[in-house]
Design a protein around this motif. Sequence first.
Motif, PDB file in Angstrom:
ATOM      1  N   ASN A  14       1.020  -1.428  -0.318  1.00 46.01           N
ATOM      2  CA  ASN A  14       0.053   0.452   0.236  1.00 46.01           C
ATOM      3  C   ASN A  14       0.989   0.927   0.640  1.00 46.01           C
ATOM      4  O   ASN A  14       0.457   2.245  -0.829  1.00 46.01           O
ATOM      5  N   GLU A  17       1.907   1.767  -3.330  1.00 48.03           N
ATOM      6  CA  GLU A  17       1.077   2.369  -4.694  1.00 48.03           C
ATOM      7  C   GLU A  17       0.659   4.066  -4.048  1.00 48.03           C
ATOM      8  O   GLU A  17       0.448   4.612  -4.474  1.00 48.03           O
ATOM      9  N   THR A  18       0.163   4.023  -2.697  1.00 46.96           N
ATOM     10  CA  THR A  18       0.714   5.609  -2.484  1.00 46.96           C
ATOM     11  C   THR A  18       1.432   6.503  -2.987  1.00 46.96           C
ATOM     12  O   THR A  18       1.560   7.851  -3.446  1.00 46.96           O
ATOM     13  N   LEU A  21       0.815   6.278  -6.727  1.00 53.43           N
ATOM     14  CA  LEU A  21       0.014   7.947  -6.367  1.00 53.43           C
ATOM     15  C   LEU A  21      -0.064   8.977  -6.498  1.00 53.43           C
ATOM     16  O   LEU A  21      -0.832  10.369  -6.895  1.00 53.43           O
ATOM     17  N   VAL A  43      -6.719  11.379  -0.177  1.00 47.24           N
ATOM     18  CA  VAL A  43      -6.742  10.623  -0.572  1.00 47.24           C
ATOM     19  C   VAL A  43      -6.068   9.575   0.638  1.00 47.24           C
ATOM     20  O   VAL A  43      -5.089   9.718   0.830  1.00 47.24           O
ATOM     21  N   ASN A  45      -6.080   5.670   1.339  1.00 47.07           N
ATOM     22  CA  ASN A  45      -5.356   4.667   0.129  1.00 47.07           C
ATOM     23  C   ASN A  45      -5.523   3.420   1.960  1.00 47.07           C
ATOM     24  O   ASN A  45      -4.679   3.243   3.061  1.00 47.07           O
ATOM     25  N   THR A  76     -10.029   4.622  -1.331  1.00 49.70           N
ATOM     26  CA  THR A  76      -9.094   4.030  -2.927  1.00 49.70           C
ATOM     27  C   THR A  76      -8.692   2.741  -1.614  1.00 49.70           C
ATOM     28  O   THR A  76      -8.453   2.545  -0.183  1.00 49.70           O
ATOM     29  N   GLN A  81     -12.786  -1.409  -2.523  1.00 51.89           N
ATOM     30  CA  GLN A  81     -12.669  -2.621  -3.188  1.00 51.89           C
ATOM     31  C   GLN A  81     -13.820  -3.383  -2.353  1.00 51.89           C
ATOM     32  O   GLN A  81     -15.040  -4.268  -3.573  1.00 51.89           O
ATOM     33  N   LEU A  97     -12.576   4.667  -5.057  1.00 46.84           N
ATOM     34  CA  LEU A  97     -12.401   4.258  -6.014  1.00 46.84           C
ATOM     35  C   LEU A  97     -11.712   2.812  -5.846  1.00 46.84           C
ATOM     36  O   LEU A  97     -10.642   2.770  -5.025  1.00 46.84           O
ATOM     37  N   LYS A 102      -7.840   2.983  -8.899  1.00 49.12           N
ATOM     38  CA  LYS A 102      -7.134   3.582  -8.027  1.00 49.12           C
ATOM     39  C   LYS A 102      -5.834   4.683  -8.848  1.00 49.12           C
ATOM     40  O   LYS A 102      -5.659   5.806  -8.859  1.00 49.12           O
ATOM     41  N   ILE A 105      -7.035   7.719 -11.011  1.00 47.91           N
ATOM     42  CA  ILE A 105      -7.512   9.314 -10.032  1.00 47.91           C
ATOM     43  C   ILE A 105      -7.557  10.255 -10.554  1.00 47.91           C
ATOM     44  O   ILE A 105      -8.359  11.031 -10.049  1.00 47.91           O
ATOM     45  N   SER A 122     -16.149   1.288  -8.863  1.00 47.25           N
ATOM     46  CA  SER A 122     -15.309  -0.461  -8.885  1.00 47.25           C
ATOM     47  C   SER A 122     -16.034  -0.998  -9.960  1.00 47.25           C
ATOM     48  O   SER A 122     -16.982  -0.793 -11.352  1.00 47.25           O
TER      49      SER A 122
END
Length: 432
Positions: A14, A17-18, A21, A43, A45, A76, A81, A97, A102, A105, A122
Amino acid sequence: MPSVAFHTLGCKLNFSETSSLSRLLETEGFEKKDFEEKADVYVINTCSVTENADKECRQLVRRIQRKAPSSFVVITGCYAQLKPREIAEIPGVDLVLGAAEKFNIAEHLRTLTKGDNARICSCDIEEVSGFNPSYSLGDRTRTFLKVQDGCDYGCSFCTIPKARGRSRSDTIAGVVAGVRRLTTEGAREIVLTGINLGDFGLGPDGRGAAALSDGREHFGDLIVALDDIPGIDRYRISSIEPNLLTDDIIRFVAGSRKFMPHFHIPLQSGSNRILGLMRRRYRRELYAERVALIRSLMPHCAIGVDVIVGFPSETEADFRETFDFLHELDVAYFHVFTYSERADTHALSISPVVPTGLRHERNKTLRNLSFMKTQAFNRAHEGQVRPVLFEGRAHAGTDGAAPMMEGYTDNYIKVTTPYRAEWVNQVVDWKL
């Protein structure tokens, strides 16, 4: 210039990914701000491994509402999900998202308006098939590099396959290109991350291929390829299932100068009965074999363990088996999780339920054992000289003392010392 602030819940993947993003939105003209500051967009996550992660998400949204009620709030990650409609009903949430959206965005933010009902973007998790490479940079000395996503396992307590989808991976060529790019940005240590990291590989349908025939890419092939790249001093394997941690992988790490002597291997229970109910793909005997081989080749190696307490029907005898097994294992630390009921998991059908108070008691017992294990591991290395990679952040000293800095040895022993700017992101030989 609009501003954006991020908050991450959950795992190293995570965080990677953050970070990706964040860089994506910066290229779109957003100014990055700290989460405690006022921003135009927040945001979050999310994680959904435990009920606490769900609660923390809701608490963060309430904090934003008090601090910046006119700002946009985007949720997100795994929680988004799994329960998009539940999140959309939280006052203040503007956009939800799912797994497939995601990384789109920026496109969604362009058309978002305040005051409408929360927009849900989604899809069914079975439709998620793409792989989005991600890495963290700038926030920590260690860079978390995502090389695999999703999971094909069906552990009875876990919702991750429903949140992340089927196992899929980058290619070795793609990972190598990413690592070469990271060398130009000052990365010194890369932590390989994934949902089921040992299942890395590209099969004919893009899914994980750890069990496919020769000729396919495997995790063992990946680490061999990475070991030859100049410019990176250290690699770590974030977490790998014991049934996918092969003898060849252990032997390769033992002989490598770049892969650190550090494994994190999920156990979850020391009771074979409970492991069966959890639908784990190994038994305690295999786990013990893996630890023994690591110890024989790397006596100094740090071994971390994930363990869950309070799984449905766990008796005192089952817990005692887990405690005794961990007590005898030559490992350095545990991550102890209290079992938390997750919707749509098989574990909900298993009885009897372990009382919540008893779950917390067992958690405390294992955390105390973990503390003793860590103390013993550290004492065993006193007087040794080991390489330490120091991090960039300065930590305030206590009672007006000088600021401090932290770093980790190759075998994951934490070192704290007064801050010295010339040691930031440098590997220093350190007498413990």
